[in-house]
Design an enzyme around this catalytic site. Structure first.
Site, mmCIF file in Angstrom:
data_model
loop_
_atom_site.group_PDB
_atom_site.id
_atom_site.type_symbol
_atom_site.label_atom_id
_atom_site.label_comp_id
_atom_site.label_asym_id
_atom_site.label_seq_id
_atom_site.Cartn_x
_atom_site.Cartn_y
_atom_site.Cartn_z
ATOM 1 N N SER A 215 0.854 -1.118 -0.014
ATOM 2 C CA SER A 215 0.045 0.098 0.136
ATOM 3 C C SER A 215 0.825 1.058 -0.021
ATOM 4 O O SER A 215 2.175 1.085 0.442
ATOM 5 C CB SER A 215 -0.826 -0.136 1.364
ATOM 6 O OG SER A 215 -1.928 0.796 1.314
ATOM 7 N N GLY B 140 -3.092 -0.201 -3.577
ATOM 8 C CA GLY B 140 -1.867 0.087 -3.502
ATOM 9 C C GLY B 140 -1.328 1.319 -3.998
ATOM 10 O O GLY B 140 -0.358 2.213 -3.488
ATOM 11 N N GLY C 112 -8.167 1.361 -2.165
ATOM 12 C CA GLY C 112 -8.700 1.771 -0.920
ATOM 13 C C GLY C 112 -8.536 3.263 -0.859
ATOM 14 O O GLY C 112 -9.161 4.118 -0.886
ATOM 15 N N ARG C 113 -7.283 3.311 -0.496
ATOM 16 C CA ARG C 113 -6.638 4.819 -0.137
ATOM 17 C C ARG C 113 -6.720 5.833 -1.078
ATOM 18 O O ARG C 113 -7.414 6.952 -0.733
ATOM 19 C CB ARG C 113 -5.199 4.672 0.154
ATOM 20 C CG ARG C 113 -4.734 5.931 0.791
ATOM 21 C CD ARG C 113 -3.067 5.773 0.745
ATOM 22 N NE ARG C 113 -2.500 4.483 1.113
ATOM 23 C CZ ARG C 113 -1.979 4.157 2.515
ATOM 24 N NH1 ARG C 113 -2.054 5.290 3.555
ATOM 25 N NH2 ARG C 113 -1.737 3.229 2.716
ATOM 26 N N ARG D 162 -1.508 6.753 12.147
ATOM 27 C CA ARG D 162 -0.676 6.551 11.156
ATOM 28 C C ARG D 162 0.753 7.287 11.468
ATOM 29 O O ARG D 162 1.700 6.601 11.100
ATOM 30 C CB ARG D 162 -1.281 7.136 9.608
ATOM 31 C CG ARG D 162 -2.626 6.248 9.247
ATOM 32 C CD ARG D 162 -2.845 6.454 7.980
ATOM 33 N NE ARG D 162 -1.927 5.911 6.956
ATOM 34 C CZ ARG D 162 -0.904 6.568 6.411
ATOM 35 N NH1 ARG D 162 -0.760 7.867 6.474
ATOM 36 N NH2 ARG D 162 -0.054 5.710 5.707
ATOM 37 N N TYR E 283 3.523 4.509 11.228
ATOM 38 C CA TYR E 283 4.436 4.278 10.005
ATOM 39 C C TYR E 283 5.059 5.520 9.936
ATOM 40 O O TYR E 283 5.729 5.684 8.882
ATOM 41 C CB TYR E 283 3.564 4.528 8.845
ATOM 42 C CG TYR E 283 2.334 3.398 8.767
ATOM 43 C CD1 TYR E 283 2.403 1.951 8.923
ATOM 44 C CD2 TYR E 283 1.111 3.946 8.779
ATOM 45 C CE1 TYR E 283 1.328 1.122 9.124
ATOM 46 C CE2 TYR E 283 -0.181 3.083 8.913
ATOM 47 C CZ TYR E 283 0.215 1.799 9.130
ATOM 48 O OH TYR E 283 -0.914 0.789 9.322
ATOM 49 N N CYS F 260 -2.120 10.079 26.839
ATOM 50 C CA CYS F 260 -1.198 9.759 27.798
ATOM 51 C C CYS F 260 0.033 9.360 27.402
ATOM 52 O O CYS F 260 0.375 8.530 28.093
ATOM 53 C CB CYS F 260 -1.909 9.306 29.160
ATOM 54 S SG CYS F 260 -3.344 10.113 29.621
ATOM 55 N N GLU F 261 0.608 9.708 26.381
ATOM 56 C CA GLU F 261 2.076 9.371 26.041
ATOM 57 C C GLU F 261 2.660 10.135 24.958
ATOM 58 O O GLU F 261 1.909 10.771 24.208
ATOM 59 C CB GLU F 261 1.967 7.864 25.582
ATOM 60 C CG GLU F 261 1.415 7.535 24.277
ATOM 61 C CD GLU F 261 1.239 6.206 23.749
ATOM 62 O OE1 GLU F 261 0.676 5.443 24.287
ATOM 63 O OE2 GLU F 261 2.270 6.033 22.828
ATOM 64 N N TYR G 231 -7.682 5.150 6.384
ATOM 65 C CA TYR G 231 -6.980 4.542 7.478
ATOM 66 C C TYR G 231 -6.833 5.481 8.492
ATOM 67 O O TYR G 231 -5.876 5.541 9.279
ATOM 68 C CB TYR G 231 -5.673 3.893 6.826
ATOM 69 C CG TYR G 231 -5.694 3.071 5.834
ATOM 70 C CD1 TYR G 231 -6.315 1.837 6.092
ATOM 71 C CD2 TYR G 231 -5.216 3.344 4.344
ATOM 72 C CE1 TYR G 231 -6.277 0.828 4.967
ATOM 73 C CE2 TYR G 231 -5.429 2.670 3.482
ATOM 74 C CZ TYR G 231 -5.738 1.340 3.679
ATOM 75 O OH TYR G 231 -5.778 0.377 2.778
HETATM 76 N N1 LLP Z 1 -6.226 -5.235 -1.242
HETATM 77 C C1 LLP Z 1 -5.740 -5.752 -0.303
HETATM 78 C C2 LLP Z 1 -5.403 -7.289 -0.500
HETATM 79 C C3 LLP Z 1 -5.156 -5.177 0.712
HETATM 80 O O1 LLP Z 1 -4.453 -6.009 1.616
HETATM 81 C C4 LLP Z 1 -5.158 -3.760 0.567
HETATM 82 C C5 LLP Z 1 -4.748 -2.875 1.629
HETATM 83 C C6 LLP Z 1 -5.957 -3.135 -0.396
HETATM 84 C C7 LLP Z 1 -6.649 -3.946 -1.378
HETATM 85 C C8 LLP Z 1 -6.026 -1.685 -0.412
HETATM 86 O O2 LLP Z 1 -4.831 -0.981 -0.631
HETATM 87 P P1 LLP Z 1 -4.659 0.721 -0.889
HETATM 88 O O3 LLP Z 1 -5.224 0.876 -2.220
HETATM 89 O O4 LLP Z 1 -5.645 1.241 0.166
HETATM 90 O O5 LLP Z 1 -3.436 1.091 -0.755
HETATM 91 N N2 LLP Z 1 -3.109 0.905 7.376
HETATM 92 C C9 LLP Z 1 -2.061 1.002 6.334
HETATM 93 C C10 LLP Z 1 -2.514 0.792 5.060
HETATM 94 C C11 LLP Z 1 -2.909 -0.991 5.102
HETATM 95 C C12 LLP Z 1 -2.979 -1.465 3.611
HETATM 96 C C13 LLP Z 1 -3.363 -3.017 3.946
HETATM 97 N N3 LLP Z 1 -3.997 -3.594 2.785
HETATM 98 C C14 LLP Z 1 -2.029 2.712 6.342
HETATM 99 O O6 LLP Z 1 -2.646 3.488 6.861
HETATM 100 O O7 LLP Z 1 -1.149 3.114 5.529
#
Ligand code: LLP
Length: 424
Positions: free
Chosen positions: A212, A244, A283-284, A321, A325, A352-353, A382
């Site tokens: 991602s 991603g 997603g993002r 985040r 990260y 509290c940190e 996210y």
């Molecule tokens: N498909 C699968 C199988 C995935 O595991 C993910 C994200 C996506 C699609 C969507 O990816 P995107 O287009 O959103 O990059 N919490 C982390 C991101 C974790 C992503 C996990 N999988 C952050 O805040 O950066």
């Protein structure tokens, strides 16, 4: 001297009122705060819809919105209305999508450790695709088949051995990964063989997600090549390249629009001779820049000669985040969107940190003061979905704005909510 926050990081329908106040879809941020308080997630609904339409346009039917980025019933319904399928990664995400009346056949179930209960739920509701992630999962599908007779329509997830050049925690395409079956060692081929021979599984395709927040387009191209070589001889109907696509969080970063990403992925697949239908799971890139978080400044602590800490009424519970990260964000004052941001501060939360940092190196207008509203853009993905109740802090509401109207799609939590499951 730091210039104003770049408009490219704000939702599509962000604008500035004559008195300098930020508006989103024609609604003033101070009016939203007056009505709903702080902290607050504000989403530009049309922005979300436009990104979904772009994804469908780029990849055609089958492209799925990765709900882990941001999910509530309104979002599930919106993505469905705009023609997307939905990728759900747990029983909870599955439940939420179904509660929003998204038909089960439009859902793709992911997860590296799906429980029997989750798999059963998926089979009973008739989820469109289950993405098989391990041999143990094949065992589970077979035992469910023996007792209940259902056959899983499935993709098989593989790791193509590609570096995504992203944060270690969100890279998934390399061989050393908890996800999927490794291509390079021959395990993926064995898994395909077993799935094809299984009476419990109707294998219709291959899936890979390299990671991602990926900016390097060569990573997507290399993955396409490996996937083509692996999947072409199998003659399966589908190939999902996952999600991603990286998005810009701070000034100077450049985002590739979804249509351009789609074009690159499809061209790379075509060059590599992929015959299967290509799908994806963004997603993002759908949700991130659709929203901003609005906080109220509670303290401005000037440690002379050291640093100024600006504390707001949220923090790592609404945006973990930066802590997880080391992610960077911009920050600005909605009352002075176009003001130069010359004062260096660290924006922290109320937890509290000391790790509870929202923006490590922030720049804000010189006259920032207690009581000001402070916003961080690009929090639509996210943020809400990774929120917590750490320190028993209440999770903020989610507001959708569209054509001058605001509607609450997730209410602010209450102290009573915190104790709902606490039996004393
Ligand atoms: N498909 C699968 C199988 C995935 O595991 C993910 C994200 C996506 C699609 C969507 O990816 P995107 O287009 O959103 O990059 N919490 C982390 C991101 C974790 C992503 C996990 N999988 C952050 O805040 O950066």
């Amino acid at each position: 001297m730091h210039s104003p926050v770049p408009f490219s990081l704000l939702p599509d329908h962000a604008a500035v009122d004559p008195d300098g106040m930020l508006t989103v879809a024609g609604v003033r941020i101070d009016d939203l705060v007056e009505a709903f308080g702080t902290p607050l997630f504000v989403y530009d609904e049309e922005h979300l819809r436009a990104r979904c339409r772009e994804a469908v346009e780029a990849f055609g039917d089958g492209v799925a919105y990765a709900t882990k980025a941001f999910l509530c019933k309104a979002m599930a319904r919106l993505a469905h209305e705009e023609g997307m399928h939905l990728d759900v990664a747990t029983g909870g995400e599955l439940h939420t999508a179904l509660a929003a009346d998204v038909p089960a056949e439009r859902l793709v179930l992911h997860g590296n450790n799906k429980s029997i209960r989750e798999l059963r739920m998926a089979l009973e509701f008739g989820v469109g695709r289950i993405v098989i992630d391990s041999f143990d999962e094949i065992d589970r599908l077979e035992s469910l088949h023996e007792t209940h007779g259902q056959i899983a329509t499935a993709l098989l997830r593989v790791t193509p051995g590609v570096e995504a050049h992203t944060h270690e925690y969100i890279a998934t395409g390399q061989d050393d990964s908890k996800f999927g079956f490794t291509v390079s060692t021959g395990v993926a081929a064995k898994a395909v063989e077993r799935a094809m021979a299984s009476p419990a599984i109707n294998l219709i395709g291959i899936h890979a997600h390299i990671g991602s927040q990926v900016f390097r387009l060569d990573s997507f191209r290399s993955a396409a090549k490996v996937l083509a070589d692996f999947s072409n001889p199998l003659g399966l109907a589908e190939l999902s390249v996952g999600g991603g696509l990286g998005v810009a969080y701070v000034d100077g970063e450049e985002t590739l629009p979804i249509p351009a990403w789609g074009k690159i992925v499809l061209e790379a697949c075509a060059e590599a001779g992929v015959t299967a239908r290509i799908t994806a799971e963004p997603g993002r890139s759908i949700a991130a820049s659709a929203a901003l978080t609005v906080y109220e400044v509670g303290t401005v602590k000037d440690l002379e000669g050291i640093r100024t800490y600006v504390a707001v009424d949220g923090g790592m519970s609404d945006n973990p985040r930066p802590v997880l990260y080391g992610s960077g964000y911009e920050t600005f004052l909605p009352r002075a969107v176009q003001a130069d941001r010359t004062k260096a501060v660290r924006v922290v939360g109320k937890h509290c940190e000391s790790g509870d940092v929202l923006v490590r190196e922030a720049f804000v207008p010189e006259d920032i003061a207690v009581g000001d509203l402070l916003a961080t853009p690009v929090t639509g993905a996210y943020g809400h979905s990774m929120g917590s109740n750490y320190n028993k802090v209440l999770r903020p509401p989610v507001i959708f704005v569209r054509e001058g109207e605001a509607r609450v799609v997730v209410e602010r939590e209450t102290y009573e909510d915190l104790l709902l499951k606490d039996l004393g």
